[in-house]
Scaffold this motif. Structure first.
Motif, PDB file in Angstrom:
ATOM      1  N   ARG A  15       0.524  -1.308  -0.360  1.00 22.02           N
ATOM      2  CA  ARG A  15       0.357  -0.141   0.050  1.00 22.02           C
ATOM      3  C   ARG A  15       0.382   1.757  -0.045  1.00 22.02           C
ATOM      4  NH1 ARG A  15      -4.208  -0.661   5.346  1.00 22.02           N
ATOM      5  NH2 ARG A  15      -1.849  -1.117   5.701  1.00 22.02           N
ATOM      6  N   GLY A  16       0.323   2.635  -0.676  1.00 25.88           N
ATOM      7  CA  GLY A  16       1.601   3.291  -0.697  1.00 25.88           C
ATOM      8  C   GLY A  16       2.465   3.468  -2.349  1.00 25.88           C
ATOM      9  N   ARG A  63      -5.565   8.577  -9.518  1.00 24.65           N
ATOM     10  CA  ARG A  63      -4.248   7.436  -9.469  1.00 24.65           C
ATOM     11  C   ARG A  63      -4.228   7.127 -10.495  1.00 24.65           C
ATOM     12  NH1 ARG A  63      -5.249   4.011  -6.244  1.00 24.65           N
ATOM     13  NH2 ARG A  63      -6.631   3.330  -6.098  1.00 24.65           N
ATOM     14  N   THR A  80       0.251   5.862  -5.460  1.00 26.01           N
ATOM     15  CA  THR A  80      -0.211   5.303  -3.953  1.00 26.01           C
ATOM     16  C   THR A  80      -1.950   4.808  -4.225  1.00 26.01           C
ATOM     17  OG1 THR A  80      -0.632   7.956  -4.165  1.00 26.01           O
ATOM     18  CG2 THR A  80      -1.583   7.102  -2.066  1.00 26.01           C
ATOM     19  N   GLU A  82      -4.109   0.851  -3.260  1.00 31.02           N
ATOM     20  CA  GLU A  82      -4.851   0.894  -1.867  1.00 31.02           C
ATOM     21  C   GLU A  82      -4.712  -0.490  -2.527  1.00 31.02           C
ATOM     22  OE1 GLU A  82      -7.931   2.951  -2.493  1.00 31.02           O
ATOM     23  OE2 GLU A  82      -7.303   5.284  -2.776  1.00 31.02           O
ATOM     24  N   ASP A  85      -6.834  -1.698  -5.194  1.00 31.01           N
ATOM     25  CA  ASP A  85      -6.509  -1.654  -6.863  1.00 31.01           C
ATOM     26  C   ASP A  85      -6.136  -3.244  -7.047  1.00 31.01           C
ATOM     27  OD1 ASP A  85      -4.728   1.107  -6.102  1.00 31.01           O
ATOM     28  OD2 ASP A  85      -6.808   0.884  -6.956  1.00 31.01           O
TER      29      ASP A  85
END
Lengths: 114, 109
Positions: A15-16, A63, A80, A82, A85
């Motif tokens: 994540r990120g 994004r 970014t 998540e 995704d």
């Protein structure tokens, strides 16, 4: 003729982070479109590029972005990341003038976000 | 919002049986397509139907487009294990393509 080639085949991210996926269309095809496939939402259209310009866009957040190069190869970027995704990302190419009428899909990139 | 629904969601049959899967839309599209997707691969286009009432045949597969161009069916005669896969219908307009959720077919030898 070689088919649509997508790389990498599998990808694991956290994540990120951000990720870039690549798609090489069939030789002579100038339109490339991207799709997200998940068990819950099915196959959803992300965007389409033609001659290095985004021609159509689905309903995804900013994004998700892409670009197309002069040789018609395309990349898709997700920033970014998540957990949601996580999906199979497919690209497809089509001949000039065919649009969405005759899509040739690659085998996809399976993205897992941990 | 344009939506496509497919039924049934899952189907498991014995080799040699016949089956029909359905695709229904709330809207009219310029054309409707059927794809088959095998595990680990991208969808492969089977057929495109454009005209209301149109019927197309591809070996043991028969595709019909409804008169109002809002629904379609796929009939498979004498199913074989090689027919196993996810069958997707897709509605096409000039600026987008919308996929149904798919019918997952399993043909047992």
């Amino acid at each position: 003729k070689a088919g649509v080639t997508q790389t990498p085949r599998y990808l694991i991210k956290t994540r990120g982070q951000q990720v870039t996926l690549s798609c090489s269309p069939i030789s002579g095809h100038r339109s490339v479109s991207w799709y997200q496939q998940t068990p819950g939402q099915g196959l959803q259209f992300l965007f389409e590029y033609f001659s290095e310009t985004q021609r159509n866009k689905g309903n995804f957040p900013g994004r998700f972005s892409g670009r197309q190069f002069s040789n018609s190869r395309s990349e898709m970027n997700v920033s970014t990341l998540e957990l949601g995704d996580s999906a199979l990302y497919l690209c497809a190419s089509s001949e000039p003038g065919q649009g969405f009428e005759k899509l040739f899909f690659g085998s996809g990139t399976q993205l897992s976000v941990l | 919002t344009q939506l496509l629904e497919q039924s049934p969601q899952f189907l498991s049959i014995q080799e040699g049986e016949n089956l029909t899967v359905y695709c229904n839309s709330s809207s009219v599209f310029s054309s409707l397509q059927w794809y088959r997707q095998e595990p680990g691969e991208g969808p492969v286009l089977l057929v495109t139907v454009v005209t209301g009432g149109e019927v197309k045949k591809l070996k043991r597969l028969t595709f019909q487009f409804g008169d109002a161009r809002k629904d379609s069916s796929l009939h498979i005669t004498a199913a074989q294990p090689g027919d196993t896969g996810l069958y997707l219908c897709a509605g096409v307009s000039h600026d987008k393509v919308i996929f149904g959720p798919g019918t997952s077919l399993s043909v047992i030898p």
